[in-house]
Design an enzyme around this catalytic site. Structure first.
Site, short mmCIF file in Angstrom:
data_model
loop_
_atom_site.label_atom_id
_atom_site.label_comp_id
_atom_site.label_asym_id
_atom_site.label_seq_id
_atom_site.Cartn_x
_atom_site.Cartn_y
_atom_site.Cartn_z
N ASP A 165 -0.24 7.22 7.83
CA ASP A 165 -1.26 6.79 8.80
C ASP A 165 -0.66 5.79 9.79
OD1 ASP A 165 -1.03 4.87 6.74
OD2 ASP A 165 -2.99 4.03 7.22
N HIS A 487 2.86 14.29 4.18
CA HIS A 487 1.63 13.75 4.78
C HIS A 487 2.05 12.58 5.65
CE1 HIS A 487 -2.79 13.04 4.83
NE2 HIS A 487 -2.43 11.79 5.03
N ASP A 529 4.42 20.07 -2.01
CA ASP A 529 4.96 19.85 -0.67
C ASP A 529 4.00 20.44 0.36
OD1 ASP A 529 6.46 19.31 1.55
OD2 ASP A 529 7.84 21.01 1.26
N GLU A 538 2.80 11.83 0.63
CA GLU A 538 2.81 10.93 1.78
C GLU A 538 4.12 10.13 1.77
OE1 GLU A 538 -0.80 8.68 2.30
OE2 GLU A 538 -0.13 7.79 4.17
O1 G3I Z 1 -5.06 -0.82 -10.93
C1 G3I Z 1 -5.37 0.39 -11.63
C2 G3I Z 1 -4.88 0.31 -13.07
O2 G3I Z 1 -5.57 -0.72 -13.72
C3 G3I Z 1 -5.09 1.66 -13.73
O3 G3I Z 1 -4.53 1.62 -15.01
C4 G3I Z 1 -4.43 2.77 -12.93
C5 G3I Z 1 -4.72 4.14 -13.50
O4 G3I Z 1 -4.32 5.16 -12.63
O5 G3I Z 1 -4.94 2.75 -11.60
C6 G3I Z 1 -4.68 1.54 -10.92
O6 G3I Z 1 -5.17 1.60 -9.62
C7 G3I Z 1 -4.45 2.43 -8.72
C8 G3I Z 1 -3.95 1.57 -7.57
O7 G3I Z 1 -3.33 2.38 -6.61
C9 G3I Z 1 -2.93 0.53 -8.04
O8 G3I Z 1 -1.77 1.15 -8.54
C10 G3I Z 1 -5.39 3.51 -8.20
O9 G3I Z 1 -5.73 4.39 -9.25
C11 G3I Z 1 -4.71 4.28 -7.09
O10 G3I Z 1 -5.65 5.18 -6.51
C12 G3I Z 1 -4.18 3.34 -6.03
O11 G3I Z 1 -3.45 4.10 -5.11
C13 G3I Z 1 -3.13 3.47 -3.88
C14 G3I Z 1 -3.69 4.29 -2.74
O12 G3I Z 1 -3.29 3.73 -1.51
C15 G3I Z 1 -5.19 4.40 -2.75
O13 G3I Z 1 -5.77 3.15 -2.58
C16 G3I Z 1 -1.63 3.38 -3.78
O14 G3I Z 1 -1.12 2.47 -4.75
C17 G3I Z 1 -1.21 2.93 -2.39
O15 G3I Z 1 0.19 3.04 -2.28
C18 G3I Z 1 -1.89 3.77 -1.33
O16 G3I Z 1 -1.58 3.23 -0.08
C19 G3I Z 1 -1.94 3.99 1.06
C20 G3I Z 1 -2.81 3.12 1.93
O17 G3I Z 1 -4.04 2.87 1.26
C21 G3I Z 1 -3.06 3.73 3.29
N1 G3I Z 1 -1.81 4.10 3.92
C22 G3I Z 1 -1.04 5.02 3.13
C23 G3I Z 1 -0.67 4.42 1.79
C24 G3I Z 1 0.20 5.35 0.97
O18 G3I Z 1 -0.47 6.43 0.43
O1 9MR Z 2 -4.07 9.94 5.90
C1 9MR Z 2 -4.64 9.06 4.97
C2 9MR Z 2 -3.55 8.48 4.08
O2 9MR Z 2 -2.69 7.68 4.84
C3 9MR Z 2 -4.15 7.70 2.93
O3 9MR Z 2 -3.15 7.37 1.99
C4 9MR Z 2 -5.21 8.52 2.23
C5 9MR Z 2 -5.90 7.75 1.12
O4 9MR Z 2 -6.51 6.61 1.60
O5 9MR Z 2 -6.18 8.97 3.14
C6 9MR Z 2 -5.66 9.78 4.14
O6 9MR Z 2 -6.69 10.17 5.00
C7 9MR Z 2 -7.55 11.16 4.48
C8 9MR Z 2 -8.89 10.55 4.13
O7 9MR Z 2 -8.77 9.61 3.08
C9 9MR Z 2 -9.88 11.64 3.72
N1 9MR Z 2 -9.97 12.64 4.78
C10 9MR Z 2 -8.71 13.25 5.09
C11 9MR Z 2 -7.70 12.24 5.53
C12 9MR Z 2 -6.36 12.93 5.79
O8 9MR Z 2 -6.37 13.52 7.02
#
Ligand code: G3I
Ligand code: 9MR
Length: 560
Positions: A165, A487, A529, A538
């Site tokens: 993003d 992604h 992929d 991503e």
């Molecule tokens: O903290 C809990 C833990 O207690 C539990 O045991 C575990 C079980 O799966 O989950 C943990 O939470 C996870 C959290 O990351 C911390 O590791 C969530 O399930 C998981 O959904 C979450 O994922 C994060 C994701 O965003 C969704 O919020 C990723 O770490 C993080 O790298 C990712 O970051 C995104 C940004 O939001 C937006 N930009 C892209 C980026 C990369 O995908």
């Molecule tokens: O593109 C977004 C990515 O960077 C984030 O990690 C992800 C989870 O927050 O979300 C992606 O965006 C999606 C959104 O959450 C749901 N609709 C589709 C989007 C992808 O185009």
């Protein structure tokens, strides 16, 4: 030579350094006798040995064989052949086998730059127009203050896009910059020579530091000059369309709520930057130090301002649905900030905070940053006589013990890497777990010189580059079977081009939060992929930073 390509042979598709372990894994239900290594240029068999069956099966129950060619140390380009079964992708052996990849993993940050054109001279095929000037960013109601009421326009240009993003998040920028600055601090001689071909190159500052400064410039603008608090993120309200180029992604951007997490991570990074840039740009260094101290003061006055996106959306409009990076436990952020401020200032107030910290090992991730600080204390031990020897020695014992346990894990499963020994390794961004384990092993190696730690770190690099359950080399553009559909908006919006190179994809993640069409639910196979898959495919700056650390440090160690 007449053998067909077989994806059952899993190996590091980039290659191997001349000395040390060189192992491939073969998946085969049939018994396997021997294998050979074929020199592609000389057209000759240069090595032969027996395959050794492993006691373990893969997580999906496949039989596996170990192909060990560690004894082959001659530089060259090779393939592995298994009579009657097939041949591997080609790979290299050489002293500089990871040199290009090391550079590309850092050049990737240049491609992520906001607010600037990427001209052909530096971007090659991936030249593009600028997007996101970020000079007219609106204060979101959640961030309103007396001096900056809701709607105020603030300028906060530059920085790196977070990931696939286009938003910019301070928390994730924090661990990214911290990891990269530590990489530089650990191997300065290597970076004195490395060239990345970026616009500001060649003025005596190492390129890695030039690139990091691009992001520090943005981060400074995320601090409210009035009170020192740091906004959690700079973002559109919702994610922009997946197929938009930067210049087409023009929705209003906001500065959203200040948070203690962002402010402490900012303090840590600025304090570290202050000491690293001192020798190159002393004026910037003073600014970084002041910014760090001001942030620390704000955090002391506001110790529990958590970022909770749902609550924020209940109270304010417009709703914000982009990345939350919402950490609800800040013990580790305090330690990291205190550690970096202590190393840079030697002020004993920070030591008081550190003294209360628990010293148990925790693998770094965006929401667990304690050991970024502890690695720094260990790195600067000699200049910190104020720290009691016993405390320091506990810290180091905990580090080495954790490294040892990952190293032992490598013997417990088919891929023979510290990564993958535990199913819990497979989270969103699992490939960065592998990279961070590698960093830990390299830290342990730096402490006591035990070769097993270095081999363990390299085994995780082997894992990332193809010796794994999917057979992918998880870095775009490096290896033979490598992600083609990450992604990544910069890539999805330019289907006419190959994906931008040097990016680590998130990797296997059995939680499959994106609901895409995966072929397997098995933890280490749960990867697809497909650009749909933000939960496994991503790219992200924090993951690339950890990977850049791993591959640059391994190459640097080889050249020492
Ligand atoms: O903290 C809990 C833990 O207690 C539990 O045991 C575990 C079980 O799966 O989950 C943990 O939470 C996870 C959290 O990351 C911390 O590791 C969530 O399930 C998981 O959904 C979450 O994922 C994060 C994701 O965003 C969704 O919020 C990723 O770490 C993080 O790298 C990712 O970051 C995104 C940004 O939001 C937006 N930009 C892209 C980026 C990369 O995908
Ligand atoms: O593109 C977004 C990515 O960077 C984030 O990690 C992800 C989870 O927050 O979300 C992606 O965006 C999606 C959104 O959450 C749901 N609709 C589709 C989007 C992808 O185009």
């Amino acid at each position: 030579d007449s053998l067909e390509l077989s994806e059952a042979i899993r190996l590091n598709q980039v290659g191997y350094l001349p000395e040390g372990a060189k192992v491939a894994i073969l998946l085969s239900e049939e018994s396997v006798d021997g294998f050979f290594v074929w020199d592609v240029v000389e057209k000759a068999v240069v090595f032969e040995a027996k395959a050794k069956e492993l006691e373990m099966e893969t997580l999906s129950g496949q039989r596996a064989w170990r192909l060990d060619f560690s004894a082959l140390s001659e530089s060259g380009t090779y393939e592995i052949g298994v009579p009657g079964l097939g041949k591997s992708y080609p790979f290299e052996i050489g002293e500089n086998v990871f040199g290009n990849l090391a550079g590309a993993s850092l050049k990737a940050f240049y491609f992520q730059r906001a607010s600037v054109d990427i001209p052909r001279e530096f971007g090659g095929t991936w030249a593009r127009s600028m997007g996101h000037p970020d000079t007219l960013v609106r204060i979101h109601p959640s961030a309103a203050s007396a001096t900056r009421p809701s709607g105020t326009l603030v300028s906060a240009p530059r920085g790196w896009y977070d990931a696939g993003d286009y938003n910019k998040y301070v928390v994730n920028s924090g661990i990214t910059v911290g990891t990269l600055l530590s990489l530089y601090e650990a191997y300065p001689a290597f970076f004195a020579k490395q060239r990345l071909n970026i616009p500001e190159s060649g003025d005596g500052v190492p390129d890695i530091l030039v690139e990091i400064a691009w992001n520090l410039y943005w981060m400074l603008a995320m601090q409210d000059p009035m009170d020192g608090g740091v906004y959690h993120k700079l973002t559109t309200a919702r994610f922009e369309g997946l197929d938009l180029e930067p210049r087409e992604a023009v929705n209003q951007r906001y500065l959203v709520q200040k948070s203690t997490a962002a402010t402490l991570d900012f303090a840590a990074v600025m304090a570290q930057a202050a000491r690293v840039y001192k020798a190159f740009s002393p004026e910037d260094a003073i600014g970084y130090q002041k910014a760090a101290e001001k942030a620390w003061s704000w955090a002391l006055e506001h110790p529990e301002v958590y970022y909770r996106q749902n609550e924020l959306n209940d109270a304010f409009d417009p709703d914000i649905s982009t990345g939350a990076y919402g950490d609800q436990n800040l013990d580790d952020e305090w330690v990291w900030a205190a550690a970096e401020l202590f190393v840079s200032s030697h002020n004993l107030n920070y030591w008081e905070v550190l003294q209360r910290a628990e010293l148990d090992y925790r693998l770094p991730s965006w929401n667990q940053v304690k050991w970024l600080g502890f690695y720094s204390l260990i790195r600067h031990e000699k200049s910190l006589p104020q720290i009691p020897a016993e405390w320091m020695s506990t810290l180091k014992i905990n580090l080495v013990t954790a490294a040892k346990s990952y190293q032992n894990g490598a013997q417990s499963h088919v891929w023979l890497s510290p990564m993958g020994a535990e199913p819990k390794d497979f989270i969103w961004g699992s490939n960065a777990v592998a990279a961070n384990q590698g960093i830990l092993l390299l830290e342990a190696y730096r402490l006591n010189g035990e070769d097993g730690f270095l081999q363990g770190a390299r085994a995780n690099l082997d894992y990332i580059l193809g010796r794994n359950a999917t057979g992918y080399s998880y870095v775009t553009g490096f290896g033979s079977k490598t992600p083609l559909h990450p992604h990544h908006r910069l890539a999805v919006s330019r289907q006419d081009l190959p994906p931008l190179p040097g990016f680590l994809v998130g990797g296997p993640n059995p939680s499959q939060q994106d609901g895409c069409d995966y072929a397997s639910k098995v933890p280490d196979e749960s990867y697809v992929d497909d650009a749909c898959s933000y939960a496994s495919n991503e790219i992200a700056i924090n993951w690339n930073a950890a990977f850049a650390y791993l591959v640059n440090a391994i190459q640097a160690t080889e050249e020492l």
